[in-house]
Design a protein around this motif. Sequence first.
Motif, PDB file in Angstrom:
ATOM      1  N   SER A   1      13.304   4.819 -21.889  1.00 54.94           N
ATOM      2  CA  SER A   1      13.581   6.239 -21.639  1.00 54.94           C
ATOM      3  C   SER A   1      15.051   6.425 -21.260  1.00 54.94           C
ATOM      4  O   SER A   1      15.602   7.511 -21.401  1.00 54.94           O
ATOM      5  CB  SER A   1      12.639   6.827 -20.584  1.00 54.94           C
ATOM      6  OG  SER A   1      12.991   6.404 -19.298  1.00 54.94           O
TER       7      SER A   1
ATOM      8  N   GLU B   1      16.962   5.649 -24.983  1.00 55.56           N
ATOM      9  CA  GLU B   1      16.864   6.646 -26.062  1.00 55.56           C
ATOM     10  C   GLU B   1      17.906   7.754 -25.919  1.00 55.56           C
ATOM     11  O   GLU B   1      18.141   8.507 -26.851  1.00 55.56           O
ATOM     12  CB  GLU B   1      15.455   7.245 -26.134  1.00 55.56           C
ATOM     13  CG  GLU B   1      15.118   8.227 -25.026  1.00 55.56           C
ATOM     14  CD  GLU B   1      13.718   8.853 -25.186  1.00 55.56           C
ATOM     15  OE1 GLU B   1      13.139   8.795 -26.288  1.00 55.56           O
ATOM     16  OE2 GLU B   1      13.209   9.399 -24.190  1.00 55.56           O
TER      17      GLU B   1
ATOM     18  N   LEU C   1       9.128   4.898 -31.376  1.00 61.50           N
ATOM     19  CA  LEU C   1      10.056   5.946 -30.930  1.00 61.50           C
ATOM     20  C   LEU C   1      10.792   6.642 -32.071  1.00 61.50           C
ATOM     21  O   LEU C   1      11.404   5.998 -32.913  1.00 61.50           O
ATOM     22  CB  LEU C   1      11.131   5.347 -30.016  1.00 61.50           C
ATOM     23  CG  LEU C   1      10.766   5.072 -28.564  1.00 61.50           C
ATOM     24  CD1 LEU C   1      12.023   4.676 -27.808  1.00 61.50           C
ATOM     25  CD2 LEU C   1      10.113   6.275 -27.924  1.00 61.50           C
TER      26      LEU C   1
ATOM     27  N   ILE D   1       8.625   1.035 -21.185  1.00 63.97           N
ATOM     28  CA  ILE D   1       8.825   2.452 -21.557  1.00 63.97           C
ATOM     29  C   ILE D   1       9.937   3.074 -20.698  1.00 63.97           C
ATOM     30  O   ILE D   1      10.768   3.834 -21.191  1.00 63.97           O
ATOM     31  CB  ILE D   1       7.504   3.247 -21.407  1.00 63.97           C
ATOM     32  CG1 ILE D   1       6.435   2.710 -22.376  1.00 63.97           C
ATOM     33  CG2 ILE D   1       7.735   4.732 -21.662  1.00 63.97           C
ATOM     34  CD1 ILE D   1       5.040   3.299 -22.163  1.00 63.97           C
ATOM     35  N   ASP D   2       9.944   2.728 -19.411  1.00 61.86           N
ATOM     36  CA  ASP D   2      10.968   3.309 -18.540  1.00 61.86           C
ATOM     37  C   ASP D   2      12.362   2.825 -18.939  1.00 61.86           C
ATOM     38  O   ASP D   2      13.332   3.595 -18.892  1.00 61.86           O
ATOM     39  CB  ASP D   2      10.680   2.962 -17.071  1.00 61.86           C
ATOM     40  CG  ASP D   2       9.444   3.695 -16.544  1.00 61.86           C
ATOM     41  OD1 ASP D   2       8.800   4.418 -17.326  1.00 61.86           O
ATOM     42  OD2 ASP D   2       9.135   3.543 -15.346  1.00 61.86           O
TER      43      ASP D   2
ATOM     44  N   ARG E   1       6.462   9.683 -22.679  1.00 64.13           N
ATOM     45  CA  ARG E   1       5.483   8.585 -22.720  1.00 64.13           C
ATOM     46  C   ARG E   1       5.439   7.824 -21.395  1.00 64.13           C
ATOM     47  O   ARG E   1       4.392   7.283 -21.027  1.00 64.13           O
ATOM     48  CB  ARG E   1       5.865   7.660 -23.873  1.00 64.13           C
ATOM     49  CG  ARG E   1       4.781   6.708 -24.287  1.00 64.13           C
ATOM     50  CD  ARG E   1       5.044   6.147 -25.680  1.00 64.13           C
ATOM     51  NE  ARG E   1       4.390   4.850 -25.842  1.00 64.13           N
ATOM     52  CZ  ARG E   1       3.082   4.705 -26.023  1.00 64.13           C
ATOM     53  NH1 ARG E   1       2.300   5.768 -26.098  1.00 64.13           N
ATOM     54  NH2 ARG E   1       2.563   3.492 -26.147  1.00 64.13           N
ATOM     55  N   SER E   2       6.549   7.796 -20.653  1.00 64.35           N
ATOM     56  CA  SER E   2       6.558   7.070 -19.373  1.00 64.35           C
ATOM     57  C   SER E   2       5.567   7.693 -18.394  1.00 64.35           C
ATOM     58  O   SER E   2       5.064   7.024 -17.500  1.00 64.35           O
ATOM     59  CB  SER E   2       7.969   7.058 -18.767  1.00 64.35           C
ATOM     60  OG  SER E   2       8.276   8.298 -18.156  1.00 64.35           O
TER      61      SER E   2
ATOM     62  N   LEU F   1      12.802  13.920 -26.177  1.00 66.49           N
ATOM     63  CA  LEU F   1      12.957  12.614 -25.526  1.00 66.49           C
ATOM     64  C   LEU F   1      11.575  11.995 -25.335  1.00 66.49           C
ATOM     65  O   LEU F   1      10.936  12.138 -24.289  1.00 66.49           O
ATOM     66  CB  LEU F   1      13.702  12.782 -24.193  1.00 66.49           C
ATOM     67  CG  LEU F   1      15.163  13.251 -24.352  1.00 66.49           C
ATOM     68  CD1 LEU F   1      15.779  13.591 -22.999  1.00 66.49           C
ATOM     69  CD2 LEU F   1      16.009  12.193 -25.064  1.00 66.49           C
ATOM     70  N   ASP F   2      11.145  11.281 -26.365  1.00 65.62           N
ATOM     71  CA  ASP F   2       9.746  10.817 -26.402  1.00 65.62           C
ATOM     72  C   ASP F   2       9.411   9.756 -25.374  1.00 65.62           C
ATOM     73  O   ASP F   2       8.329   9.771 -24.785  1.00 65.62           O
ATOM     74  CB  ASP F   2       9.427  10.290 -27.799  1.00 65.62           C
ATOM     75  CG  ASP F   2       9.391  11.407 -28.809  1.00 65.62           C
ATOM     76  OD1 ASP F   2      10.441  12.062 -28.981  1.00 65.62           O
ATOM     77  OD2 ASP F   2       8.319  11.655 -29.372  1.00 65.62           O
ATOM     78  N   ALA F   3      10.321   8.799 -25.168  1.00 64.37           N
ATOM     79  CA  ALA F   3      10.007   7.746 -24.201  1.00 64.37           C
ATOM     80  C   ALA F   3       9.880   8.336 -22.796  1.00 64.37           C
ATOM     81  O   ALA F   3       9.055   7.889 -21.997  1.00 64.37           O
ATOM     82  CB  ALA F   3      11.081   6.653 -24.235  1.00 64.37           C
ATOM     83  N   HIS F   4      10.703   9.372 -22.517  1.00 68.26           N
ATOM     84  CA  HIS F   4      10.575  10.048 -21.221  1.00 68.26           C
ATOM     85  C   HIS F   4       9.152  10.571 -21.042  1.00 68.26           C
ATOM     86  O   HIS F   4       8.529  10.372 -20.002  1.00 68.26           O
ATOM     87  CB  HIS F   4      11.556  11.227 -21.139  1.00 68.26           C
ATOM     88  CG  HIS F   4      12.963  10.844 -20.822  1.00 68.26           C
ATOM     89  ND1 HIS F   4      13.769  10.188 -21.711  1.00 68.26           N
ATOM     90  CD2 HIS F   4      13.718  11.018 -19.702  1.00 68.26           C
ATOM     91  CE1 HIS F   4      14.956   9.993 -21.178  1.00 68.26           C
ATOM     92  NE2 HIS F   4      14.955  10.478 -19.945  1.00 68.26           N
TER      93      HIS F   4
ATOM     94  N   ALA G   1      11.392   9.639 -15.460  1.00 67.53           N
ATOM     95  CA  ALA G   1      11.234  10.951 -16.099  1.00 67.53           C
ATOM     96  C   ALA G   1      10.687  12.003 -15.133  1.00 67.53           C
ATOM     97  O   ALA G   1      10.997  13.191 -15.255  1.00 67.53           O
ATOM     98  CB  ALA G   1      10.332  10.831 -17.327  1.00 67.53           C
TER      99      ALA G   1
END
Lengths: 433, 433
Positions: free
Chosen positions: B259, B262, B293, B255-256, A423-424, A418-421, B359
């Motif tokens: 998240s 995604e 992403l 980004i949040d 990256r956040s 879960l990349d965006a997680h 996250a």
Amino acid sequence: MIQIFSRSDRDFDEKLAVIRNRGQSLDSAVEKSVGEILEDVRLNGDEALKRYTQKFDSVDPETYGISIDAGTVEACRSEVSARQYDALQRAADSIRAFHERQRRQTWIEQDSVTGNILGQRVLPLDSVGIYVPGGKAAYPSSVLMNAIPAQVAGVERIVMVVPTPGGEVNPGVMVAAHLLGITEIYRLGGAQAIGALAYGTETVAPVDKIVGPGNIYVATAKRKVFGRVDIDMIAGPSEILIIADEGADPRHVAIDLLSQAEHDEMASSILVTNSSKLAEKVSVAIEEELALLPRQAIARKSIDDYGAIIVAPDLLEAARISNLIAPEHLELAVAEPFWLLHTIKSAGAIFMGYHTSEAVGDYVAGPNHVLPTGGTARFFSPLSVDDFIKKSSLIYYTQAGLEEVARDVEILTAMEGLDAHGRSVSYRVGDGT
Amino acid sequence: MIQIFSRSDRDFDEKLAVIRNRGQSLDSAVEKSVGEILEDVRLNGDEALKRYTQKFDSVDPETYGISIDAGTVEACRSEVSARQYDALQRAADSIRAFHERQRRQTWIEQDSVTGNILGQRVLPLDSVGIYVPGGKAAYPSSVLMNAIPAQVAGVERIVMVVPTPGGEVNPGVMVAAHLLGITEIYRLGGAQAIGALAYGTETVAPVDKIVGPGNIYVATAKRKVFGRVDIDMIAGPSEILIIADEGADPRHVAIDLLSQAEHDEMASSILVTNSSKLAEKVSVAIEEELALLPRQAIARKSIDDYGAIIVAPDLLEAARISNLIAPEHLELAVAEPFWLLHTIKSAGAIFMGYHTSEAVGDYVAGPNHVLPTGGTARFFSPLSVDDFIKKSSLIYYTQAGLEEVARDVEILTAMEGLDAHGRSVSYRVGDGT
């Protein structure tokens, strides 16, 4: 005649299974009919409500509105005596006092190094609907037991629905509502009442949760709307199990068994005792007491079909049998009830000692009489203030706090793809680009 | 491209309805299929489990048993790095620490005049089944979040079921279970896994409660067995709502939002802001971030279908919009999050301030990431220790206590026509004959 058997009987398990599995069959005709009523109410609102209320409760929509107005409720005051009113008031006070103990507090905690804050916030639900059965099973005490925990939780909008067969209201039920200050009351019963509370109509605004007992149509409707709103529990037929030793008065035991049996033909009343002498005496006393009961026919059928006296070698074995059943009501009519308590795993309410009849708990002691039935005390609990609150987790992180955990979040989010997680967090602490 | 609209748009309500009602349709084909699988497992036990596991998960019953043995679990240790293991361990510690705060105590209170005792006893459930999805949505963090509250509650038997497509186990999931000391693990997924946990088979003893996320088959099966066992909640598609002011970093917000997106095409990501400048910047940042992403396709579909940026006149109006949605995750990316908090009625978890990304809460902060979805935060709460306990009311009356209330019980039972109830008290205090 109540049957007496023992743990060592070859057919013990089968006999117990009859009691445990009673009322578990799903009725697909009821399922279908309830589904249609709910959909009808969802689509057609008040018009559907009036139609069903005329059909099932013989209430003429020309004569009666959907709401029960303040005047109707007020008029019921004169049909309830001062002694009755005072008894209801004292019961309400006890119930309120007990449930006040169940209140939950919001808490937060701050980390003294990072400044991070974690917590759990508790708020009351916004709105709750209470279903009150009409006709012969209309109980003022049920109004108190369902509404007071909601009031203690702080629920602002409490709505009552009650069927009024032929337009007749039950004065005791109305007075109980009046005494609690419940003013939003609708002349509605059955699946249509549940539909109105779940979906809303022109007259009835929807609620967040529906509680209260009802027949198979009401129970099926509650199950179907679960998820759109919350519901209290999936209720089945009720039961009492009494563990008694030789010191128990056989007539007390007999009457207490019958106080469950008189409710409903599907009710189950079970005595488990280490004294065969007591078993015999209770059996005789049941017959004598049955003859005195106005609701004799119901009680007899319940005792014949689902009553049992089980003779166990000792009280520990009696407790094990009780745990198999996980009864709604459990009486420990023994010399040392607080000792025996530690062996009891599942029961809705536990009535301890020779003087504590179930009826005391049903009305005036304070604990709730809405209890998990049919063995569900293995995982359900008595209705309580917990049923009328919602919780939110609170999380506040500082920049320093975030930096401390950033690496772990990156590792764990990478494991889960879960990349965006990830990256956040990494972007916030400057690892991202 | 994410859509930007405002509270004053004529079609605001319709746009919100699309988001709120997503994923609410019941699938009658799924209903029917799940009903058949459950009944098959109930009647045929292990044989049915093996048949479905071969059919749906391509697991050959000749090669693999239903149980996953200790050796298989142990072997996964080498596939997880020390850093990963340590990160999981630290997350587990934080989760445990937070949930320890949720423990409930048994309490009793004795009346100093009558000697009556009232109380509420708290016990852990005996047994709990945790459903862990397999394949691409297999998350070690979910094992921690579902099992640790049960452990803190004191549940003795925690069973894990996890599908293993082609026989392949997910090392992260196995290591998470190992780290918590969970040893009863079955190679089962879908409705058949829920059937095994609810009814029991030759190999799998039944449990009292089933928790954990799953696809539509799992969710439908859980709803169907509810009442026979308890379940955690009725889960729908998940969502995040971010309330942000002009001080928020648009890229953090973007980004949040992603998240959440995604996770799932049905997920919903909503920004509500009082700054149209921020709205524009976030919209641009979403496009830039999307391009980076790996799960871009899923995230884009989610953003296109159920994403929204809503411009509100002020933060109070933003809070009102949030309350309409009752989001699973709510970020308050504003200068004064603790002030805004009092306007928030319903949200599963609330992430406060500019540094608290969702996250952090999903993985390491400690609060549970199993949260009420699809607007059910109006009445459901985060998974907690409360979900793994059962309560019993305790009632002990003395002879003096009984005499004091006898008259009221007689009056109230007479109002309800329940004679044996009344007699259980009047006979004990000598009023009966």
